[in-house]
Scaffold this motif. Structure first.
Motif, mmCIF file in Angstrom:
data_model
loop_
_atom_site.group_PDB
_atom_site.id
_atom_site.type_symbol
_atom_site.label_atom_id
_atom_site.label_comp_id
_atom_site.label_asym_id
_atom_site.label_seq_id
_atom_site.Cartn_x
_atom_site.Cartn_y
_atom_site.Cartn_z
ATOM 1 N N CYS A 235 3.190 -3.325 -2.857
ATOM 2 C CA CYS A 235 2.184 -3.773 -1.875
ATOM 3 C C CYS A 235 0.773 -3.742 -2.460
ATOM 4 O O CYS A 235 0.309 -2.728 -2.967
ATOM 5 N N GLN A 236 0.097 -4.868 -2.351
ATOM 6 C CA GLN A 236 -1.240 -5.034 -2.935
ATOM 7 C C GLN A 236 -2.373 -4.727 -1.965
ATOM 8 O O GLN A 236 -3.528 -4.775 -2.337
ATOM 9 N N ASN A 237 -2.049 -4.420 -0.704
ATOM 10 C CA ASN A 237 -3.152 -4.240 0.245
ATOM 11 C C ASN A 237 -2.922 -3.202 1.340
ATOM 12 O O ASN A 237 -3.858 -2.877 2.070
ATOM 13 N N GLY A 238 -1.725 -2.697 1.506
ATOM 14 C CA GLY A 238 -1.492 -1.702 2.545
ATOM 15 C C GLY A 238 -1.359 -2.264 3.939
ATOM 16 O O GLY A 238 -1.235 -1.511 4.911
ATOM 17 N N PHE A 239 -1.387 -3.578 4.066
ATOM 18 C CA PHE A 239 -1.225 -4.218 5.369
ATOM 19 C C PHE A 239 0.253 -4.557 5.586
ATOM 20 O O PHE A 239 1.012 -4.706 4.624
ATOM 21 N N ASP A 240 0.625 -4.757 6.845
ATOM 22 C CA ASP A 240 2.008 -5.178 7.096
ATOM 23 C C ASP A 240 2.285 -6.518 6.425
ATOM 24 O O ASP A 240 3.409 -6.779 5.986
ATOM 25 N N ASN A 241 1.258 -7.364 6.309
ATOM 26 C CA ASN A 241 1.494 -8.674 5.678
ATOM 27 C C ASN A 241 1.737 -8.572 4.173
ATOM 28 O O ASN A 241 2.177 -9.534 3.547
ATOM 29 N N GLY A 242 1.459 -7.412 3.598
ATOM 30 C CA GLY A 242 1.756 -7.196 2.184
ATOM 31 C C GLY A 242 3.146 -6.639 1.946
ATOM 32 O O GLY A 242 3.515 -6.350 0.813
ATOM 33 N N GLY A 243 3.903 -6.477 3.037
ATOM 34 C CA GLY A 243 5.288 -6.044 2.903
ATOM 35 C C GLY A 243 5.524 -4.585 3.228
ATOM 36 O O GLY A 243 6.568 -4.229 3.760
ATOM 37 N N ILE A 244 4.561 -3.725 2.889
ATOM 38 C CA ILE A 244 4.689 -2.297 3.183
ATOM 39 C C ILE A 244 3.352 -1.788 3.723
ATOM 40 O O ILE A 244 2.369 -1.699 2.989
ATOM 41 N N LYS A 245 3.329 -1.455 5.002
ATOM 42 C CA LYS A 245 2.091 -0.964 5.615
ATOM 43 C C LYS A 245 1.723 0.414 5.051
ATOM 44 O O LYS A 245 2.594 1.255 4.818
ATOM 45 N N ASP A 246 0.425 0.621 4.814
ATOM 46 C CA ASP A 246 -0.148 1.903 4.389
ATOM 47 C C ASP A 246 0.233 2.308 2.966
ATOM 48 O O ASP A 246 0.086 3.475 2.594
ATOM 49 N N VAL A 247 0.694 1.365 2.169
ATOM 50 C CA VAL A 247 0.988 1.620 0.756
ATOM 51 C C VAL A 247 0.233 0.585 -0.081
ATOM 52 O O VAL A 247 0.315 -0.612 0.200
ATOM 53 N N VAL A 248 -0.530 1.042 -1.065
ATOM 54 C CA VAL A 248 -1.252 0.125 -1.971
ATOM 55 C C VAL A 248 -0.972 0.567 -3.401
ATOM 56 O O VAL A 248 -1.762 1.281 -4.017
ATOM 57 N N GLU A 249 0.154 0.149 -3.942
ATOM 58 C CA GLU A 249 0.572 0.640 -5.254
ATOM 59 C C GLU A 249 0.842 -0.484 -6.258
ATOM 60 O O GLU A 249 1.224 -0.209 -7.397
ATOM 61 N N TRP A 250 0.627 -1.725 -5.843
ATOM 62 C CA TRP A 250 0.952 -2.857 -6.718
ATOM 63 C C TRP A 250 0.308 -2.730 -8.095
ATOM 64 O O TRP A 250 0.922 -3.037 -9.117
ATOM 65 N N HIS A 251 -0.936 -2.248 -8.120
ATOM 66 C CA HIS A 251 -1.695 -2.210 -9.372
ATOM 67 C C HIS A 251 -1.459 -0.925 -10.166
ATOM 68 O O HIS A 251 -2.120 -0.699 -11.181
ATOM 69 N N THR A 252 -0.496 -0.096 -9.725
ATOM 70 C CA THR A 252 -0.304 1.199 -10.379
ATOM 71 C C THR A 252 0.887 1.237 -11.330
ATOM 72 O O THR A 252 1.055 2.214 -12.058
ATOM 73 N N LYS A 253 1.724 0.194 -11.317
ATOM 74 C CA LYS A 253 2.897 0.178 -12.188
ATOM 75 C C LYS A 253 3.035 -1.182 -12.859
ATOM 76 O O LYS A 253 2.968 -2.212 -12.194
ATOM 77 N N LYS A 254 3.255 -1.149 -14.162
ATOM 78 C CA LYS A 254 3.383 -2.403 -14.907
ATOM 79 C C LYS A 254 4.574 -3.223 -14.419
ATOM 80 O O LYS A 254 4.539 -4.450 -14.410
ATOM 81 N N GLU A 255 5.648 -2.555 -13.976
ATOM 82 C CA GLU A 255 6.820 -3.300 -13.521
ATOM 83 C C GLU A 255 6.510 -4.113 -12.256
ATOM 84 O O GLU A 255 7.097 -5.172 -12.039
ATOM 85 N N TYR A 256 5.589 -3.631 -11.441
ATOM 86 C CA TYR A 256 5.192 -4.393 -10.259
ATOM 87 C C TYR A 256 4.445 -5.661 -10.666
ATOM 88 O O TYR A 256 4.679 -6.747 -10.138
ATOM 89 N N LEU A 257 3.540 -5.498 -11.615
ATOM 90 C CA LEU A 257 2.791 -6.646 -12.128
ATOM 91 C C LEU A 257 3.737 -7.660 -12.772
ATOM 92 O O LEU A 257 3.661 -8.865 -12.493
#
Length: 368
Positions: A133-155
């Protein structure tokens, strides 16, 4: 002719291939889930039949016909990073289900592009929810989580999905553009975001020529001036800048009367649009806007108070105010290369539902 020369007048097909609870509350009744990730994880195997029924009924061929008949010429389709099925990185929110998401969405997207071609609509496919999740919004798939930029595998997974989309639809006449990531939050580092955009551009261009497919990037809730000199010609071609404008999320907007809202849309936002056109060196679109002024109906997180500009008006005054607010935004966004209303359809929030806005006379009956 490059696709950027066509003015886009469009609508988002929100909560279709990516669920948002406030838009389709009936799907979430009786569940603790707040987003598509936790919805799929909570329902487990039962999610498949429910979600596929939603895909087949929420937006249909007849809806594409309705959109085209109103003079609109484009749709923006939000998707999740799981669109191609179970090759995505694990996140703890998945719980015991290694691959919780329902499969088959890619065939729905195939059908959507074919319908768009049939009715002369252009499509922007928008990576709306990224792994972690890149924004912590429900529209980002997971509410209250912003971890997209923390793991290379996500990128890397995000880039792989964009490349697969480019490869799959490279020759489809309806494909207008691919949006690299929807609304990455303001605290995602700008340098990280820019480097992702550059790599994503390269991945898409391996398959899609600039003459036919635009590459669209979102401002990440920061000033357009942070992108001055970014992705410019001749090294980069057919790049489009996307920003979103609402007036119901910040306290200064919530406390404003309708005249303030109209002035902000017609004057302040017009000045901003003119500055973007003059300074950025890229065509710009407002990829999301609405008539929504009541925070209560869209928010799963805000604490209130939920005052808003229309609350003490009678029905006639609300209709007049909604028309004026819609027209003031349209006047501004018409100065850009295009715009997309959010969204085509909702269950309970007419100010966010294009069909309801048109049927109530708040927006024009034709857009071209």
């Amino acid at each position: 002719m490059e696709t950027t020369r066509t003015k886009l007048r469009g609508v988002n097909l929100g909560s279709w291939l990516l669920l948002e609870k406030w838009m389709v509350p009936s799907l979430f009744e009786g569940l603790e889930a707040t987003d598509e990730t936790t919805w799929c994880a909570e329902l487990g195997p039962a999610a498949t039949e429910r979600l596929r029924r939603h895909w087949n009924t929420f937006v249909t061929r007849e809806d594409f016909a309705w959109i085209a008949a109103r003079g609109l010429n484009a749709v923006r389709i939000p998707i999740g990073h799981w669109i191609f099925g179970p090759d995505y990185p694990y996140h703890p929110k998945y719980g015991a289900h290694r691959h919780p998401f329902v499969t088959g969405g890619i065939e729905v997207l195939d059908r959507a592009l074919d319908w768009a071609q049939e009715f002369g609509l252009r499509v922007i496919i928008d990576l709306h929810a990224a792994p972690g999740c890149q924004n912590g919004f429900d529209n980002g798939g997971i509410k209250d989580v912003v971890e997209w930029h923390t793991k290379k595998e996500y990128l890397e997974h995000s880039l792989a999905v964009l490349e697969r989309l480019a490869e799959r639809y490279r020759a489809h006449p309806a494909l207008h553009g691919i949006e690299l990531l929807n609304e990455p939050r303001w605290d995602v580092p700008t340098d990280y975001l820019k480097s992702y955009y550059l790599e994503a551009y390269a991945r898409i261009r391996k398959h899609c020529a600039p003459e036919t497919v635009a590459v669209v990037f979102h401002d990440g809730f920061r000033s357009f001036r942070e992108y001055l000199g970014f992705m410019q010609a001749p090294a980069f071609r057919n790049v489009v800048f996307d920003y979103h404008r609402y007036q119901c999320f910040e306290r200064c907007d919530i406390d404003m009367d309708i005249h303030g809202h109209i002035r902000k849309a017609a004057v302040d936002w017009r000045e901003e649009a003119d500055a973007i056109n003059a300074e950025l060196g890229l065509p710009a679109v407002c990829g999301e806007w609405s008539l929504g002024l009541d925070l209560k109906v869209v928010s799963l997180w805000a604490e209130g108070p939920f005052n808003h500009a229309l609350e003490h008006m009678d029905d006639f005054q609300q209709d007049v105010a909604s028309r004026a607010y819609g027209d003031s935004q349209l006047m501004t966004f018409e100065r850009l290369a295009g715009w997309f209303f959010w969204s085509y359809k909702t269950e309970t929030t007419p100010a966010w539902c294009l069909r309801a806005c048109v049927e109530r006379g708040w927006l024009p009956s034709r857009f071209g």
